[in-house]
Design a protein around this motif. Structure first.
Motif, PDB file in Angstrom:
ATOM      1  N   ARG A   9      64.607  56.174  81.838  1.00  0.00           N
ATOM      2  CA  ARG A   9      65.912  56.764  81.563  1.00  0.00           C
ATOM      3  C   ARG A   9      66.693  56.006  80.497  1.00  0.00           C
ATOM      4  O   ARG A   9      67.225  56.612  79.566  1.00  0.00           O
ATOM      5  CB  ARG A   9      66.744  56.873  82.837  1.00  0.00           C
ATOM      6  N   ASP A  10      66.785  54.694  80.607  1.00  0.00           N
ATOM      7  CA  ASP A  10      67.570  53.932  79.628  1.00  0.00           C
ATOM      8  C   ASP A  10      67.016  54.076  78.214  1.00  0.00           C
ATOM      9  O   ASP A  10      67.772  54.132  77.245  1.00  0.00           O
ATOM     10  CB  ASP A  10      67.647  52.456  80.020  1.00  0.00           C
ATOM     11  N   ASP A  11      65.685  54.178  78.100  1.00  0.00           N
ATOM     12  CA  ASP A  11      65.072  54.380  76.790  1.00  0.00           C
ATOM     13  C   ASP A  11      65.394  55.767  76.236  1.00  0.00           C
ATOM     14  O   ASP A  11      65.629  55.930  75.040  1.00  0.00           O
ATOM     15  CB  ASP A  11      63.558  54.189  76.865  1.00  0.00           C
ATOM     16  N   VAL A  12      65.392  56.765  77.122  1.00  0.00           N
ATOM     17  CA  VAL A  12      65.747  58.128  76.709  1.00  0.00           C
ATOM     18  C   VAL A  12      67.194  58.171  76.227  1.00  0.00           C
ATOM     19  O   VAL A  12      67.495  58.735  75.174  1.00  0.00           O
ATOM     20  CB  VAL A  12      65.525  59.131  77.863  1.00  0.00           C
ATOM     21  N   LEU A  13      68.089  57.562  76.998  1.00  0.00           N
ATOM     22  CA  LEU A  13      69.505  57.564  76.621  1.00  0.00           C
ATOM     23  C   LEU A  13      69.715  56.911  75.265  1.00  0.00           C
ATOM     24  O   LEU A  13      70.479  57.413  74.430  1.00  0.00           O
ATOM     25  CB  LEU A  13      70.336  56.850  77.686  1.00  0.00           C
ATOM     26  N   LYS A  14      69.026  55.815  75.032  1.00  0.00           N
ATOM     27  CA  LYS A  14      69.156  55.117  73.759  1.00  0.00           C
ATOM     28  C   LYS A  14      68.585  55.949  72.617  1.00  0.00           C
ATOM     29  O   LYS A  14      69.189  56.060  71.553  1.00  0.00           O
ATOM     30  CB  LYS A  14      68.443  53.766  73.842  1.00  0.00           C
TER      31      LYS A  14
END
Length: 64
Positions: A9-14
């Motif tokens: 998720r954090d990679d997608v958001l970034k």
């Protein structure tokens, strides 16, 4: 067959540049690729995220 990359998720958001709440709002309206369960968490297929970004870019070009 090409190698699939999964993004947390954090990679997608970034990568996409949106907030967590916007991500889940898009998912709830079928406006974003679905996540897949991975080891008690979720991840997204990077190529699907890339395709989503490209589609938005193309849509932007049509609106001009």
């Amino acid at each position: 067959m090409s190698e699939l990359q999964l993004l947390r998720r954090d990679d997608v958001l970034k990568k996409v540049g949106i907030s967590k709440s916007t991500l889940y709002k898009l998912i709830s309206t079928d406006g974003f690729p679905a996540s897949i369960p991975v080891g008690g968490s979720v991840a997204w297929v990077e190529s699907e995220i890339d395709a989503w970004i490209i589609a938005r870019m193309e849509k932007r070009g049509q609106a001009a």
